[in-house]
Design a protein around this motif. Structure first.
Motif, PDB file in Angstrom:
ATOM      1  N   UNK A 160     -54.054 -19.049 -32.303  1.00  0.00           N
ATOM      2  CA  UNK A 160     -53.156 -18.900 -31.162  1.00  0.00           C
ATOM      3  C   UNK A 160     -51.978 -19.865 -31.290  1.00  0.00           C
ATOM      4  N   UNK A 161     -50.809 -19.411 -30.883  1.00  0.00           N
ATOM      5  CA  UNK A 161     -49.648 -20.271 -30.874  1.00  0.00           C
ATOM      6  C   UNK A 161     -48.911 -20.357 -32.195  1.00  0.00           C
ATOM      7  N   UNK A 162     -49.054 -19.359 -33.052  1.00  0.00           N
ATOM      8  CA  UNK A 162     -48.314 -19.366 -34.310  1.00  0.00           C
ATOM      9  C   UNK A 162     -46.836 -19.086 -34.054  1.00  0.00           C
ATOM     10  N   UNK A 163     -45.987 -19.807 -34.755  1.00  0.00           N
ATOM     11  CA  UNK A 163     -44.547 -19.580 -34.650  1.00  0.00           C
ATOM     12  C   UNK A 163     -44.137 -18.448 -35.586  1.00  0.00           C
ATOM     13  N   UNK A 164     -42.968 -17.836 -35.380  1.00  0.00           N
ATOM     14  CA  UNK A 164     -42.502 -16.808 -36.330  1.00  0.00           C
ATOM     15  C   UNK A 164     -42.408 -17.323 -37.756  1.00  0.00           C
ATOM     16  N   UNK A 165     -42.074 -18.602 -37.929  1.00  0.00           N
ATOM     17  CA  UNK A 165     -42.023 -19.161 -39.276  1.00  0.00           C
ATOM     18  C   UNK A 165     -43.412 -19.220 -39.902  1.00  0.00           C
TER      19      UNK A 165
END
Length: 542
Positions: A26-31
């Protein structure tokens, strides 16, 4: 009645040798998602090339060719990524070989059945052990053509197996076939392409004891921080030292989290796998490790507090508790599940049913659950039950292997032993000896409930039938009644019962002689006698 086959001895199933847990990222950034996709696609292409090279080697594979393949992969990734890719390649090739052997056995069984039925006259009825002839001349003709097709297919598979050729698809054969049926699958070409590319990614790393946190390639700290060792061509994307990329999110394993944390803190080997679910658009990480198998307890020790017999069916588990003498206790229990839908849904349904079963067994104080050691591989052939399509679908839908593995794994955590018994005649004999006696005005006993009693009694070593053969003369007390409900160690269990004082008739109680004189008749009877009743004169006194 035909000759019965020899029954296998019940045994305690082995405990699992590994653990696998999963949690969501959970909470992965687009990068982060971009880096994971690039790494997975790059390593997936290397895994495809390595699988192709392994298939070309065939049976000529050697340690030298393995080392050469690993050196080529190391230059484009790293030594640990290369080791994980080659190991996964060998496992996939070995799985394809085992599937090829099973395919040969299935074709041989189908050919044998067709040849047998073609040799019989048209319309001849079969028996329970052997099928009869075909129903019509048209069907007989169609089966002759199918026989040639199966024989050609068998020759081709045997030739491939002899030459060491296997047919494997990275991403799955079913998903590959979906490309030609997008309308039926309700997918667009872009959606199918995304699933196909995602299924061919490679983001798996085996653990190594002694290394930091048990894995140098995909590292998860006790605090939940995830870092990945980037392949050499993608090292420019690193955001940490030594060519590593640290994800922005942290993870926490709810199931067996304490056990996982203990292994990580002790630097023991832990394997990880990161994958993307295209259906719901979520990222997951799986953690797995090996555990020493739990020492199985003796069979008699497991049965010391009774047993619960479980009959596996297509939509429910039928269970009944038995005491140490093989007598059913209480009412039967049924644990339903729905095996339609996706694979995760089916797995969840099986887990929920087994959880309820284990909770009930724990509340009863029973330390053993008896199940059938089922294997329907020989029963699923199209040639054996060609017209009985519903029956073939029924036995194909029964998750025997999945339930057995899942039950063994879950029962190991609760201290309950799983006993596997021979499944022969349990449904037939259970219904014959237990279905009618266990039914009542307020309880309907099914064949599955009766089969669960038969399974439990077989695990305990008792005969399935309720009583032994009647006495030789007749069913009276000439030789005395014998019963097998008592424990086998009880002396004199096969002898006559104790003598009860009094007349040996069912209509006269033992103490009839003492009670007849004081008993008052409830009805007035007409007494007819030749002698008249005369009352004595009273004694007169002054």
């Amino acid at each position: 009645m035909g000759r019965l086959r020899k029954l296998a001895v019940p045994f305690v199933a082995l405990s699992p040798s590994g653990v696998a847990i999963r949690t969501r990222l959970k909470g992965l950034t687009p990068e982060d998602e971009k880096v994971l996709a690039l790494v997975g696609a790059h390593l997936g292409s290397l895994a495809s090339k390595d699988l192709k090279a392994r298939c070309m080697d065939g049976l000529e594979h050697s340690t030298e060719s393995w080392a050469a393949r690993k050196r080529d992969l190391t230059a484009e990734s790293s030594s640990r990524w290369a080791g994980g890719i080659t190991k996964a390649t060998h496992d996939q090739w070995a799985l394809a070989r085992r599937g090829q052997a099973a395919h040969v056995q299935s074709l041989e069984a189908g050919i044998t059945t067709i040849r047998h039925r073609l040799s019989l006259p048209v319309g001849q009825k079969g028996t329970k052990r052997a099928p009869g002839g075909y129903r019509s001349a048209h069907e007989w003709f169609c089966k002759t053509r199918r026989l040639h097709v199966l024989e050609d297919r068998l020759d081709q598979v045997r030739a491939d197996r002899k030459a060491g050729r296997v047919h494997v698809v990275r991403g799955g054969k079913r998903l590959l076939g979906t490309r030609h049926n997008l309308d039926t699958a309700q997918l667009t070409e872009a959606q199918w392409r995304q699933r196909w590319e995602t299924a061919r990614w490679f983001l798996s790393a085996d653990g190594e004891s002694g290394k930091r946190y048990g894995n140098e390639t995909i590292r998860v700290t006790p605090g939940g921080e995830i870092s990945i060792k980037l392949p050499t061509p993608l090292s420019c994307l690193a955001n940490a030292r030594h060519g590593r990329y640290v994800l922005a999110c942290t993870v926490r394993f709810a199931h067996r989290g304490t056990e996982w944390a203990d292994r990580v803190e002790a630097n023991r080997a832990v394997a990880y796998r990161i994958h993307y679910d295209t259906g719901c658009g979520r990222w997951y990480v799986d953690s797995s490790w090996q555990i020493p198998p739990t020492k199985t307890i003796p069979l008699q020790a497991a049965l010391a507090d009774g047993v619960i017999g479980v009959d596996t069916n297509a939509d429910h588990l039928a269970a009944w508790r038995l005491d140490t003498h093989g007598n059913p206790i209480g009412r039967p229990r049924r644990f339903f599940y729905d095996l339609s839908g996706t694979a995760p849904h089916r797995d969840a349904q099986a887990r929920h049913a087994l959880t309820r079963l284990l909770h009930w067994a724990k509340s009863c104080g029973v330390k053993a659950i008896a199940v059938e050691d089922l294997d329907f591989q020989a029963e699923k052939t199209r040639e054996k039950h060609g017209h009985n399509r519903r029956f073939r679908q029924l036995i194909s839908a029964m998750p025997t292997g999945r339930l057995r593995a899942r039950l063994t794994s879950m029962a190991d955590r609760t201290g309950i032993a799983v006993i596997a018994v021979d499944p022969a005649y349990t449904s037939t004999w259970g219904a014959q000896h237990w279905q009618k006696p266990m039914a009542g005005p307020t309880r309907k006993t099914t064949r599955h409930d009766a089969a669960s009693i038969a399974i439990g009694r077989r695990a305990q070593g008792h005969p399935i039938r309720r009583r032994a053969t009647p006495p030789r003369a007749h069913q009276s007390d000439v030789h005395g009644h014998r019963t097998v409900q008592a424990d086998r160690r009880v002396p004199g269990r096969e002898g006559p019962r104790h003598r009860v004082p009094g007349p040996r008739t069912r209509s006269v109680p033992p103490d009839v002689a003492s009670t007849r004189a004081t008993r008052t008749p409830k009805t007035v009877r007409d007494v007819r006698s030749d002698q008249a009743w005369v009352q004595d004169s009273l004694l007169l006194t002054d």
